[in-house]
Each structure stands twice: as structure tokens, then as C-alpha cells.
Design a protein around this motif. Structure first.
Motif, PDB file in Angstrom:
ATOM      1  N   SER A  71     -14.441  -1.268  -7.357  1.00  0.00           N
ATOM      2  CA  SER A  71     -13.763  -2.317  -6.583  1.00  0.00           C
ATOM      3  C   SER A  71     -12.478  -2.728  -7.301  1.00  0.00           C
ATOM      4  CB  SER A  71     -14.686  -3.529  -6.456  1.00  0.00           C
ATOM      5  OG  SER A  71     -13.983  -4.618  -5.914  1.00  0.00           O
ATOM      6  N   TRP A  72     -11.502  -3.202  -6.531  1.00  0.00           N
ATOM      7  CA  TRP A  72     -10.250  -3.676  -7.122  1.00  0.00           C
ATOM      8  C   TRP A  72     -10.491  -4.807  -8.114  1.00  0.00           C
ATOM      9  CZ3 TRP A  72      -6.263  -0.786  -7.397  1.00  0.00           C
ATOM     10  CH2 TRP A  72      -5.943   0.103  -6.385  1.00  0.00           C
ATOM     11  N   ASP A  82       0.812  -1.216   0.000  1.00  0.00           N
ATOM     12  CA  ASP A  82       0.000   0.000   0.000  1.00  0.00           C
ATOM     13  C   ASP A  82       0.850   1.272   0.000  1.00  0.00           C
ATOM     14  OD1 ASP A  82       0.931  -0.118   2.586  1.00  0.00           O
ATOM     15  OD2 ASP A  82      -1.044  -0.063   3.529  1.00  0.00           O
ATOM     16  N   ARG A  99      -9.656   0.297   1.199  1.00  0.00           N
ATOM     17  CA  ARG A  99      -9.611   1.755   1.426  1.00  0.00           C
ATOM     18  C   ARG A  99      -8.537   2.454   0.594  1.00  0.00           C
ATOM     19  NH1 ARG A  99     -11.141   2.822   7.683  1.00  0.00           N
ATOM     20  NH2 ARG A  99     -12.937   1.447   7.693  1.00  0.00           N
ATOM     21  N   CYS A 100      -7.668   1.683  -0.021  1.00  0.00           N
ATOM     22  CA  CYS A 100      -6.571   2.270  -0.805  1.00  0.00           C
ATOM     23  C   CYS A 100      -7.036   2.639  -2.207  1.00  0.00           C
ATOM     24  CB  CYS A 100      -5.408   1.283  -0.918  1.00  0.00           C
ATOM     25  SG  CYS A 100      -4.662   0.859   0.660  1.00  0.00           S
ATOM     26  N   GLU A 101      -6.550   3.755  -2.700  1.00  0.00           N
ATOM     27  CA  GLU A 101      -6.838   4.180  -4.072  1.00  0.00           C
ATOM     28  C   GLU A 101      -5.683   3.823  -5.012  1.00  0.00           C
ATOM     29  OE1 GLU A 101      -9.775   5.658  -5.082  1.00  0.00           O
ATOM     30  OE2 GLU A 101     -10.431   5.217  -3.028  1.00  0.00           O
ATOM     31  N   GLN A 102      -4.536   3.479  -4.420  1.00  0.00           N
ATOM     32  CA  GLN A 102      -3.336   3.183  -5.188  1.00  0.00           C
ATOM     33  C   GLN A 102      -2.605   2.036  -4.501  1.00  0.00           C
ATOM     34  OE1 GLN A 102      -0.536   6.468  -5.141  1.00  0.00           O
ATOM     35  NE2 GLN A 102      -0.030   6.076  -7.283  1.00  0.00           N
ATOM     36  N   ASN A 148      -3.889   1.990  -9.976  1.00  0.00           N
ATOM     37  CA  ASN A 148      -4.768   3.007  -9.407  1.00  0.00           C
ATOM     38  C   ASN A 148      -6.226   2.668  -9.695  1.00  0.00           C
ATOM     39  OD1 ASN A 148      -2.762   5.224  -8.626  1.00  0.00           O
ATOM     40  ND2 ASN A 148      -2.166   4.726 -10.710  1.00  0.00           N
ATOM     41  N   ARG A 149      -7.091   3.127  -8.816  1.00  0.00           N
ATOM     42  CA  ARG A 149      -8.531   3.009  -9.059  1.00  0.00           C
ATOM     43  C   ARG A 149      -9.183   4.328  -8.675  1.00  0.00           C
ATOM     44  NH1 ARG A 149     -12.018   0.962  -4.429  1.00  0.00           N
ATOM     45  NH2 ARG A 149     -10.739   1.447  -2.630  1.00  0.00           N
ATOM     46  N   GLU A 150     -10.357   4.540  -9.223  1.00  0.00           N
ATOM     47  CA  GLU A 150     -11.049   5.795  -8.960  1.00  0.00           C
ATOM     48  C   GLU A 150     -12.384   5.545  -8.292  1.00  0.00           C
ATOM     49  OE1 GLU A 150     -11.278   8.338 -12.374  1.00  0.00           O
ATOM     50  OE2 GLU A 150      -9.248   7.835 -12.979  1.00  0.00           O
ATOM     51  N   GLY A 151     -12.665   6.322  -7.275  1.00  0.00           N
ATOM     52  CA  GLY A 151     -13.970   6.305  -6.633  1.00  0.00           C
ATOM     53  C   GLY A 151     -14.342   4.977  -6.023  1.00  0.00           C
TER      54      GLY A 151
END
Length: 125
Positions: free
Chosen positions: A113-114, A12, A53-56, A107-110
Motif C-alpha cells: 500500500s502507498w 499519476d 492502482r498506480c505503481e508510480q 514507486n511501489r512494488e506489488g
């Protein structure tokens, strides 16, 4: 089922660049006494379960034959893992520049889900 060509470690936070000979253990790995790894198919599920909870994330791609220690597999049918998560036990070297083949930044946005992130779904087995 044949062993995967690659195993993956999720972080993370970005690893140091350049990669050192040995990365510090994650808190969970140090607590459990082994290194938690995933196959390509399992990595998005692992990210969903433990890194929601991680965005990256930073995904370390490892060749199993470059790891010292013993790789053991454990299943978690309640979370859809029947082929078993890889755990690296008894490593003296840990993870580092000699066994990390590639570092992938994902990366993910908003609220996505992963398990829906295209870069996670393109990991190679």
C-alpha cells in the motif's frame, strides 16, 4: 495546529521537464473547480484512496506562501483525515515552475500500500 511548511500535489503521470509556467489542470481539479492538495502526513493516505492502482506517482512539493489564491481545508473523518485536506481556490497561476519546489518520483512494488512506501513516509511537513 500551525500550517504545514509544504503542501503536496499527487500526479499519476510525470509533469513536463522542464516545468512550464503553468501545468494543465488534472481532470478532477478542473471538475471540482479547485486544486486538491495534501500535507506530508495526508499524502500517503490520499495515494491509497485515489491512486491505489498506480505503481508510480509524481509528488509535487509546494510552499504554501508561493501559491496565489485561497487555501481552504476540509476534513474527512471517515477516512482518517481530521486536520483537513488543503484545497487551493481562485488561483490565477495554478501550479508551475514558480511554485513547485521539487518533483519527487515515488514507486511501489506489488501489493504494498502507498501508506507503507518509505519514500511517501519521508515527506516533510
Amino acid at each position: 495546529m500551525p500550517p504545514p511548511t509544504y503542501l503536496y500535489k499527487i500526479l499519476d503521470a510525470p509533469p513536463p521537464s522542464p516545468l512550464p509556467k503553468t501545468l494543465p489542470s488534472t481532470e478532477l481539479d478542473a471538475k471540482d473547480g479547485f486544486i486538491h492538495l495534501s500535507s506530508a502526513e495526508q499524502t500517503p493516505i490520499t495515494a491509497k484512496l485515489f491512486f491505489a492502482r498506480c505503481e508510480q506517482l509524481w509528488i509535487l512539493r509546494l510552499k504554501p506562501e508561493a501559491l496565489d489564491g485561497k487555501i481552504e481545508y476540509s476534513s474527512d473523518p471517515n477516512n482518517g483525515i481530521v486536520d483537513g485536506f488543503a484545497h487551493l481556490h481562485g488561483t490565477r497561476r495554478g501550479l508551475g515552475k514558480d511554485n513547485i519546489e521539487k518533483v519527487l518520483e515515488v514507486n511501489r512494488e506489488g501489493a504494498v500500500s502507498w501508506v507503507e512506501v518509505k519514500d511517501m513516509l519521508r515527506l516533510q511537513d
